[in-house]
Design an enzyme around this catalytic site. Structure first.
Site, short mmCIF file in Angstrom:
data_model
loop_
_atom_site.label_atom_id
_atom_site.label_comp_id
_atom_site.label_asym_id
_atom_site.label_seq_id
_atom_site.Cartn_x
_atom_site.Cartn_y
_atom_site.Cartn_z
N SER A 19 0.38 -0.82 -0.56
CA SER A 19 0.04 -0.22 0.11
C SER A 19 1.27 1.61 -0.30
O SER A 19 1.87 0.90 0.29
CB SER A 19 -0.62 0.10 1.66
N TYR A 46 -2.15 -1.27 10.43
CA TYR A 46 -1.89 -1.71 8.86
C TYR A 46 -1.65 -1.95 8.22
O TYR A 46 -0.30 -1.84 7.00
CB TYR A 46 -3.59 -0.46 8.12
#
Length: 285
Positions: free
Chosen positions: A142, A155
């Site tokens: 990401s 995350y």
């Protein structure tokens, strides 16, 4: 690396979002599919749509955080297709809440899926991939594997871990028949924020704020993301950035590795404002 009717592509998290878009794009190229997800209904929808394009599709209900299930998944792919040429570890989840608000169980749940899911996939499918003349592994990180925003401790930890694992694996496999790519998407219009788990002590209002902010920032369609990823596979690109926001963030963190958050914090909290990084142009090649 060519994707054609001789290809067998394995895609996790294929019930929606980028995973579904990848499955459809691969089917358009003629590749056979082995698609996996825990969402059985969504998985079947993807399978039916891909099958209409005339390719063989097998569906597998798999929890990627369970190493035995992933091991069995690899065995099932051999029985169904006889081989695998492309592995895309796409399955991922998110979590609402600051570090103090989420429980250790919440943190472990996310790491087990986002990080260990990629590790298990690579571990159990790599022997199959190494049998092929040309094969490829794609791991989804990401932009939060490039920067670490406040409120994304779990995350970001998982996506930085995916990045480190993927880069090391690529170096180990350099010169072999197996290419390795790490993908860093920017804001992609997927259901990940709506489906994110609410941390143990996180308020419902924080969840709504996070979803609203995500919907303003997530501007790239998953179909665009899928096209960029598969183009990167064909070119054997080691790092694949998706969206102009990903390119802007990549440049900013290189220029200001210790202070990028001062520039990004206000922009991420208020997606409508103009940021100084907006002058960074996306490369055309």
């Amino acid at each position: 690396m060519r994707i054609d009717r001789n290809s067998v592509a394995v895609v996790t998290g294929a019930a929606s979002g980028i995973g579904r878009a990848l499955a459809m794009r691969l089917a358009q190229e003629g590749a056979a599919l082995a698609i996996a997800d825990l969402n059985e209904a969504g998985l079947e929808e993807t399978a039916q749509a891909a099958s209409r394009l005339g390719v063989k599709v097998s569906t597998h209900v798999v929890d990627v955080s369970d190493r035995e299930q992933v091991n069995a998944f690899a065995d099932d792919v051999v029985r169904e297709h006889g081989k695998a040429t492309l592995l895309i570890n796409n399955a991922g989840v998110a979590l609402h809440g600051n570090f103090e608000e989420v429980s250790l169980e919440d943190f472990r749940w996310l790491m087990d899926i986002n990080f260990w899911g990629a590790v298990y996939g690579a571990k159990y499918f790599l022997p199959l991939l190494k049998r092929e003349p040309r094969a490829h592994i794609v791991n989804l990180s990401s932009v939060f594997g490039l920067i670490a925003p406040a409120g994304q401790a779990a995350y970001s930890a998982s996506k930085f871990a995916v990045r480190g694992f993927t880069e090391s694996l690529r170096h180990e496999l350099e010169g072999s028949n197996v290419g390795v790519s790490c993908v860093h998407p920017g804001g992609i219009r997927t259901p990940i924020a709506q489906r994110a788990r609410l941390g143990g002590s996180t308020s419902a209002s924080r969840r709504e704020e996070s979803i609203s902010r995500f919907e303003k920032l997530a501007r790239t369609p998953p179909e665009t993301a899928a096209a960029v990823i598969l183009r990167g596979v064909e070119r054997r690109e080691p790092r694949i950035l998706i969206g102009i926001d990903a390119y802007q963030i990549d440049v900013l963190q290189r220029l200001r590795p210790a202070s990028y958050w001062k520039s990004l914090a206000r922009k991420l909290k208020d997606p409508g404002m103009k940021s100084k990084s907006s002058s960074v142009k996306q490369p055309t090649s």
